[in-house]
Scaffold this motif. Sequence first.
Motif, mmCIF file in Angstrom:
data_model
loop_
_atom_site.group_PDB
_atom_site.id
_atom_site.type_symbol
_atom_site.label_atom_id
_atom_site.label_comp_id
_atom_site.label_asym_id
_atom_site.label_seq_id
_atom_site.Cartn_x
_atom_site.Cartn_y
_atom_site.Cartn_z
ATOM 1 N N LYS A 71 -7.902 15.372 5.564
ATOM 2 C CA LYS A 71 -6.548 15.369 5.030
ATOM 3 C C LYS A 71 -5.584 15.460 6.200
ATOM 4 C CE LYS A 71 -3.776 18.387 2.053
ATOM 5 N NZ LYS A 71 -3.888 19.537 1.147
ATOM 6 N N THR A 72 -4.525 14.686 6.164
ATOM 7 C CA THR A 72 -3.469 14.798 7.168
ATOM 8 C C THR A 72 -2.163 15.108 6.452
ATOM 9 O OG1 THR A 72 -3.058 12.409 7.087
ATOM 10 C CG2 THR A 72 -4.541 13.200 8.813
ATOM 11 N N GLN A 73 -1.290 15.794 7.147
ATOM 12 C CA GLN A 73 0.034 16.097 6.588
ATOM 13 C C GLN A 73 0.937 14.927 6.945
ATOM 14 O OE1 GLN A 73 0.505 18.672 4.542
ATOM 15 N NE2 GLN A 73 2.500 17.802 4.124
ATOM 16 N N SER A 74 0.648 13.802 6.304
ATOM 17 C CA SER A 74 1.377 12.575 6.610
ATOM 18 C C SER A 74 1.410 11.674 5.392
ATOM 19 C CB SER A 74 0.715 11.849 7.797
ATOM 20 O OG SER A 74 -0.648 11.579 7.533
ATOM 21 N N LEU A 75 2.301 10.702 5.446
ATOM 22 C CA LEU A 75 2.340 9.615 4.487
ATOM 23 C C LEU A 75 1.666 8.445 5.176
ATOM 24 C CD1 LEU A 75 3.347 8.151 1.924
ATOM 25 C CD2 LEU A 75 5.511 7.774 3.134
ATOM 26 N N ASP A 76 0.577 7.942 4.605
ATOM 27 C CA ASP A 76 -0.222 6.898 5.243
ATOM 28 C C ASP A 76 -0.190 5.625 4.409
ATOM 29 O OD1 ASP A 76 -0.919 9.154 6.685
ATOM 30 O OD2 ASP A 76 -3.007 9.170 6.021
ATOM 31 N N TYR A 77 0.045 4.512 5.082
ATOM 32 C CA TYR A 77 -0.096 3.205 4.462
ATOM 33 C C TYR A 77 -1.342 2.571 5.075
ATOM 34 C CZ TYR A 77 4.889 4.017 3.633
ATOM 35 O OH TYR A 77 6.098 4.559 3.275
ATOM 36 N N GLY A 78 -2.330 2.251 4.255
ATOM 37 C CA GLY A 78 -3.553 1.608 4.724
ATOM 38 C C GLY A 78 -3.629 0.202 4.170
ATOM 39 N N ILE A 79 -3.726 -0.785 5.054
ATOM 40 C CA ILE A 79 -3.782 -2.186 4.657
ATOM 41 C C ILE A 79 -5.130 -2.749 5.072
ATOM 42 C CG2 ILE A 79 -2.703 -4.472 4.862
ATOM 43 C CD1 ILE A 79 -0.615 -1.752 6.155
ATOM 44 N N VAL A 80 -5.922 -3.206 4.109
ATOM 45 C CA VAL A 80 -7.239 -3.767 4.422
ATOM 46 C C VAL A 80 -7.039 -5.160 5.007
ATOM 47 C CG1 VAL A 80 -9.516 -4.396 3.534
ATOM 48 C CG2 VAL A 80 -8.309 -2.415 2.576
ATOM 49 N N MET A 81 -7.435 -5.322 6.261
ATOM 50 C CA MET A 81 -7.278 -6.604 6.953
ATOM 51 C C MET A 81 -8.417 -7.559 6.595
ATOM 52 S SD MET A 81 -4.513 -5.786 8.389
ATOM 53 C CE MET A 81 -4.191 -7.208 9.402
ATOM 54 N N TRP A 82 -9.637 -7.049 6.592
ATOM 55 C CA TRP A 82 -10.789 -7.812 6.125
ATOM 56 C C TRP A 82 -11.861 -6.846 5.643
ATOM 57 C CZ3 TRP A 82 -10.334 -8.705 11.718
ATOM 58 C CH2 TRP A 82 -11.258 -8.003 12.471
ATOM 59 N N GLY A 83 -12.784 -7.391 4.846
ATOM 60 C CA GLY A 83 -13.856 -6.576 4.285
ATOM 61 C C GLY A 83 -13.372 -5.796 3.076
ATOM 62 N N GLU A 84 -14.104 -4.730 2.758
ATOM 63 C CA GLU A 84 -13.695 -3.850 1.666
ATOM 64 C C GLU A 84 -14.113 -2.424 1.990
ATOM 65 O OE1 GLU A 84 -16.851 -3.916 -1.898
ATOM 66 O OE2 GLU A 84 -15.902 -5.866 -1.571
ATOM 67 N N ILE A 85 -13.374 -1.482 1.432
ATOM 68 C CA ILE A 85 -13.577 -0.069 1.724
ATOM 69 C C ILE A 85 -13.392 0.732 0.441
ATOM 70 C CG2 ILE A 85 -11.186 0.423 2.373
ATOM 71 C CD1 ILE A 85 -14.036 1.618 4.533
ATOM 72 N N GLU A 86 -14.212 1.768 0.284
ATOM 73 C CA GLU A 86 -14.057 2.658 -0.864
ATOM 74 C C GLU A 86 -13.271 3.888 -0.447
ATOM 75 O OE1 GLU A 86 -17.786 3.906 -2.531
ATOM 76 O OE2 GLU A 86 -18.142 1.954 -3.464
ATOM 77 N N LEU A 87 -12.302 4.266 -1.273
ATOM 78 C CA LEU A 87 -11.561 5.508 -1.133
ATOM 79 C C LEU A 87 -12.208 6.520 -2.063
ATOM 80 C CD1 LEU A 87 -9.007 7.223 -0.349
ATOM 81 C CD2 LEU A 87 -7.936 6.205 -2.381
#
Length: 153
Positions: free
Chosen positions: A94-110
Motif C-alpha cells: 500500500k502506498t499513500q498515493s493516488l496511482d494511475y496504472g496503464i497496461v501497455m501490453w499483456g495483462e495483469i491481475e489486481l
Amino acid sequence: MEKQPQGGIRRVTTTQDKAGLAIVEHDDECELLDVTPEHATFAVVWSSDKSPADNADPRDGAKQPVWSGQLHNPEGSVLRFVDFPPHCKSPMHKTQSLDYGIVMWGEIELHLDGGEKRTLKQSEVIVQRGTNHLWANTTDKWTRVAFVLLGAK
C-alpha cells in the motif's frame, strides 16, 4: 519462460534555454532495475519531490531518489514503468498515493486485501487510491504497466 521484451523505455524531456526557447534536455533510454527474484524490472522515467513541480529545477527527475526508498513521493510524483515476467506476483503493499496504472501490453491481475480480483488488459487503466493490493501476472507472457504515483492524503 518467454524472454523479456526487447527495447527499453525512451524518454525525451524538454526545458528552456537562457533565451526562453524550448529545447530537448534528455533523449535517452531509462535504466531498467531488476527488483524481484522473478526479474520484474522498474524504470523511473521522472520524479518530483513537490507539487506543483518546479520546471526550473535543473535536476534530472529520473536520477532523484524516490522518498525514503518507498514507491512514491508524498509531496510529489513518480512516473515508473514496471515489467512483470510470466507468473510473477508482487507482495501485498500500500502506498499513500493516488496511482494511475496503464497496461501497455499483456495483462495483469489486481488483488485487493478484501478478496476482490480484476484482470486488466492492454490499454486498460486502474486508479489505485491508497488501498492494500498486489499485482499478479498469471500468463505465459510479459506485461508492462506504466504507473503515475501522486502524493495523497
